[in-house]
Scaffold this active site. Structure first.
Site, PDB file in Angstrom:
ATOM      1  N   HIS A 119       0.850  -1.370  -0.229  1.00  0.00           N
ATOM      2  CA  HIS A 119       0.101  -0.110  -0.083  1.00  0.00           C
ATOM      3  C   HIS A 119       0.630   1.239  -0.224  1.00  0.00           C
ATOM      4  O   HIS A 119       1.000   2.437  -0.670  1.00  0.00           O
ATOM      5  CB  HIS A 119      -0.757  -0.113   1.175  1.00  0.00           C
ATOM      6  CG  HIS A 119      -1.723   1.064   1.073  1.00  0.00           C
ATOM      7  ND1 HIS A 119      -3.405   1.209   1.386  1.00  0.00           N
ATOM      8  CD2 HIS A 119      -1.809   2.298   1.908  1.00  0.00           C
ATOM      9  CE1 HIS A 119      -3.367   2.647   1.196  1.00  0.00           C
ATOM     10  NE2 HIS A 119      -2.552   3.164   1.897  1.00  0.00           N
ATOM     11  N   GLU A 120       2.113   1.451   0.959  1.00  0.00           N
ATOM     12  CA  GLU A 120       2.517   2.404   1.400  1.00  0.00           C
ATOM     13  C   GLU A 120       3.682   2.527  -0.559  1.00  0.00           C
ATOM     14  O   GLU A 120       3.596   3.678  -0.121  1.00  0.00           O
ATOM     15  CB  GLU A 120       3.634   2.887   2.009  1.00  0.00           C
ATOM     16  CG  GLU A 120       2.620   2.206   3.522  1.00  0.00           C
ATOM     17  CD  GLU A 120       2.127   2.959   4.097  1.00  0.00           C
ATOM     18  OE1 GLU A 120       1.692   4.019   3.114  1.00  0.00           O
ATOM     19  OE2 GLU A 120       0.472   3.335   4.274  1.00  0.00           O
ATOM     20  N   HIS A 156       1.158   4.476  -2.738  1.00  0.00           N
ATOM     21  CA  HIS A 156       1.791   6.183  -2.726  1.00  0.00           C
ATOM     22  C   HIS A 156       2.800   6.203  -3.069  1.00  0.00           C
ATOM     23  O   HIS A 156       3.451   7.300  -3.909  1.00  0.00           O
ATOM     24  CB  HIS A 156       1.705   6.425  -1.148  1.00  0.00           C
ATOM     25  CG  HIS A 156       0.375   6.374  -0.192  1.00  0.00           C
ATOM     26  ND1 HIS A 156      -1.137   7.045  -1.504  1.00  0.00           N
ATOM     27  CD2 HIS A 156      -0.561   5.084   0.031  1.00  0.00           C
ATOM     28  CE1 HIS A 156      -1.965   6.854  -0.256  1.00  0.00           C
ATOM     29  NE2 HIS A 156      -1.529   5.375   0.322  1.00  0.00           N
ATOM     30  N   HIS A 203       3.294   6.909  -7.040  1.00  0.00           N
ATOM     31  CA  HIS A 203       3.092   7.767  -7.356  1.00  0.00           C
ATOM     32  C   HIS A 203       3.474   8.760  -7.153  1.00  0.00           C
ATOM     33  O   HIS A 203       3.406  10.104  -7.949  1.00  0.00           O
ATOM     34  CB  HIS A 203       1.339   7.798  -6.519  1.00  0.00           C
ATOM     35  CG  HIS A 203       0.637   9.082  -6.713  1.00  0.00           C
ATOM     36  ND1 HIS A 203      -0.944   9.153  -6.510  1.00  0.00           N
ATOM     37  CD2 HIS A 203       0.523   9.086  -8.610  1.00  0.00           C
ATOM     38  CE1 HIS A 203      -1.859   9.558  -7.381  1.00  0.00           C
ATOM     39  NE2 HIS A 203      -1.443   9.992  -8.770  1.00  0.00           N
TER      40      HIS A 203
HETATM   41 ZN    ZN Z   1      -2.913   5.425   1.986  1.00  0.00          ZN
END
Ligand code: ZN
Length: 694
Positions: A486-487, A490, A493
């Site tokens: 998940h991290e 980010h 991105h």
């Molecule tokens: Zn998040």
């Protein structure tokens, strides 16, 4: 020693202050509390001077000229302040905390003033109206439009009495929100219950021990006495595991009635919610909008409250038949295995946990033996390299703790490889480090308008996993692995952006309800057999995760997902209607009951007062935005289904994801990026399939 005691110390700039150092990477190993105040004196002074220059006649209404003066100074301030805040989060000490606390107000004051400066707003408007505005590229145009929008939403267009009233509302809302949060905290902490350990049969030993220790810490030293509270590490396992039904009921009631009329009047949040909702509607009306729900959606990806309500009702409608089956199964299980003929609200978590164990029993510890940290990282890096055409290499950089690693990210092309970004990886829990996991930017990609030219992005990836013990590698739970992916979503991105404008590069300028798209997207890989095989090597035998164990993990993933989806829709519809309907404020509880009557399978108990402790809405940024969780889930599942169709390691699909979504960042509306990737608007199907609801 208190630096502030002697004013002469403040006037002498410290030689060699690492927070003022302009070299490539921050000297995280050398930044100390005593550097903070002198650095901010310099940086705030520069930023203030830049603001005055920017709004004056010497800077023409020209994008580049304005950016060269204002953005350069403000970015320098924000970056240094970001380093301080980062260090406080990952390597806190009392001196640093004090230094940060002392300076916080100054930075907030400057930022607020900057965002409300009418002269600056006029300058931005002049830039937008100038002939050269037509020549601005898309990214610059978007950055300019975002800036103008934020000024408008901040009340910059208002005059006279309206402006005054707007400011009053802001102030009053901030105060009410803070009190709302304090009441929830106080009501949570006010509850304590001392029981003998005999009443905690069924509760896991570590929770029992913690409750005993807690009793001791509160001076109750008689043997076997336990202290129960409403804090998550106590109340959640209690409701899940305690065999004692009346104990569960007591705790459940206390939890469900926090900060309501059933408790002390001074902690009752009912009048606060009412006033907040009325003021939020007035704020929206001042800005010329139909409701606060409309106002909340202006900077978001969703277009209108009706669209969001339609989306949520559709989710609820599709989840309902599954939820009905899940509930019937739960009731049958409770009646036949637990002797609970009538399932009460305080039995739900208990019976669910029992059913879950009987269906998929596997221990987290067993799974953990396969996720050794070096293998997980190697597998994750290989996946990123394959999909996005990059190479990840460990490099040297000053860090704040010896366990922190630093990596360069290189784009691999026919001409060789070129550096595009870098990241710090801080994986392990330790004293002085804030809980949770997050991605933060240490630096953004930006083609600077000054002599320094192209600045490459640098990310912080921070988690709180168990550190290695002795010679053995650290072990991760499957949830840890999902968090890590998940991290990294980010992080990619932020790092893979090719946008040159500070305000819209990477995650900057991305709509709030689209921010979790790249992160939740990455989580999907953690449920793929082909991926997990490569991420696992048993700590002793080196064997990959057995297929049978994987299958049970997947089955457990969708356990009661229909019921969960219904509950999420219920809360999100309540949120949207509370901020949309003019009469909602007069009876918040009646609205909550009306929404439950529409969505929930079982009417909530008459004492249920969840709105009174719903801090997301009344003391957080989620007002008319709670739908964002499900929204991002739909987007990310739908995006991921393109990989399922093409093959999850397909480099062409990976390149398309990189180019259309990751590289574009905030330079265009998220819906445009999504459509560029998927070739159509988002659809629900993939999310429903992943959740077992199709
Ligand atoms: Zn998040």
């Amino acid at each position: 020693m208190n630096d502030r005691a002697d004013p002469s110390l403040l006037l002498q700039p410290l030689p060699d202050n690492p927070l003022l150092d302009r070299s490539e990477l921050p000297a995280f190993d050398r930044i100390r509390a005593e550097h903070v105040a002198p650095a901010l004196d310099v940086l705030l002074g520069e930023a203030d001077a830049a603001l005055e220059r920017a709004v004056g006649p010497e800077v023409p209404p020209d994008y580049q000229a304005l950016s060269a003066v204002l953005d350069v100074a403000v970015e320098r301030l924000n970056r240094a302040w970001g380093h301080v805040r980062h260090l406080q989060a990952v390597a806190d000490n009392p001196a640093l905390r004090a230094a940060q606390g002392e300076q916080q107000q100054r930075v907030v004051e400057f930022t607020t003033r900057l965002g409300a400066d009418e002269r600056l707003y006029a300058k931005y408007k002049a830039v937008a109206a100038s002939p050269q505005a037509a020549q601005l590229n898309t990214a610059r145009r978007k950055a300019l439009d975002d800036a103008l929008r934020d000024f408008r939403l901040g009340g910059a267009e208002l005059g006279g009495a309206d402006k005054q009233r707007f400011a009053q509302i802001q102030e009053r809302c901030a105060e009410l929100s803070q009190r709302f949060g304090e009441h929830v905290l106080d009501a949570t902490e006010a509850f304590e219950l001392y029981v003998d350990e005999a009443r905690l049969a069924g509760v896991p030993p570590d929770v029992l021990q913690a409750a005993k220790d807690d009793a001791q810490a509160h001076g109750r030293t008689e043997p076997g006495v336990c202290r129960l509270t409403l804090k998550a590490p106590c109340v959640i396992p209690l409701l899940q595991y305690a065999h004692d039904r009346s104990l569960r009921e007591t705790v459940f009631r206390a939890q469900a009635t926090r900060a309501s009329e059933f408790g002390p009047a001074e902690q009752d949040n009912t009048p606060l919610m009412q006033e907040l909702l009325v003021l939020r509607q007035e704020e929206a009306a001042l800005l010329g909008l139909d409701s606060f729900a409309h106002l909340s959606l202006v900077p978001k990806m969703a277009e209108a409250p009706e669209q969001v309500l339609g989306f949520l009702r559709d989710l609820a409608r599709r989840a309902r038949p599954y939820a009905e089956k899940e509930l019937a199964r739960l009731r049958a299980h409770a009646a036949s295995h637990l002797d609970l003929a009538e399932l009460q609200p305080w039995d739900r978590a208990y019976a669910s946990e029992h059913l879950k164990q009987s269906l998929f029993a596997f221990s987290g510890t067993e799974v953990q033996q396969y996720f050794t940290e070096p293998t997980v990282l190697k597998g994750l890096f290989r996946l990123i390299e394959t999909l996005f055409g990059v190479a990840i290499r460990q490099q040297d950089a000053p860090v704040w703790h010896p366990s922190v690693r630093y990596y360069g990210l290189h784009r691999v092309g026919p001409q060789g490889s070129e550096p595009v970004a870098a990241f710090y990886l801080d994986l392990h829990a330790r004293p002085g480090k804030q809980q949770g996991a997050w991605m933060d930017d240490a630096r953004q990609r930006w083609v600077r308008p000054d002599e320094q030219g192209l600045q490459l992005p640098v990310a912080h990836l921070v988690c709180n996993f168990a550190p290695p013990v002795g010679e053995r590698p650290a072990l991760m739970t499957h949830d840890d692995v999902i968090t890590l992916f998940h991290e990294f979503g980010h992080g990619l991105h932020h790092m893979l952006t090719r946008v040159d404008e500070l305000a819209v590069s990477g995650i900057a300028g991305v709509e709030w309800d689209a921010c979790e798209l790249p992160s939740q997207f990455m989580e999907n890989f953690c449920w793929e057999w082909e991926v997990l095989q490569r991420l696992t090597a048993h700590v002793d035998s080196g064997q990959p995760l057995p297929r049978a164990l994987f299958d049970r993990m997947v089955a457990a993933r969708t356990f009661q997902s229909g019921l969960q989806m219904l509950r999420h829709s219920e809360y999100a519809i309540f949120d949207m209607r509370a901020h949309l309907e003019p009469g909602a404020a007069s009876n918040v509880q009646a609205l909550a009951e009306a929404v439950a009557a529409e969505i929930a399978l079982v009417p909530p108990p008459s004492f249920q007062r969840y709105p009174n402790s719903f801090t997301h809405l009344f003391d957080g940024g989620y007002a008319a935005g709670y739908y964002g969780y499900a929204w991002a889930e739909v987007l990310s599942a739908d995006a991921y289904s393109a990989f399922e169709e093409a093959g999850i390691f397909d480099p062409a699909t990976g390149a398309r994801w990189r180019e259309t979504v990751l590289e574009a960042g905030g330079s265009r509306p998220a819906m445009e990026s999504f459509k560029a990737f998927r070739g159509r608007e988002p659809q629900l199907d993939a999310m429903l399939r992943h959740q077992g609801l199709a």
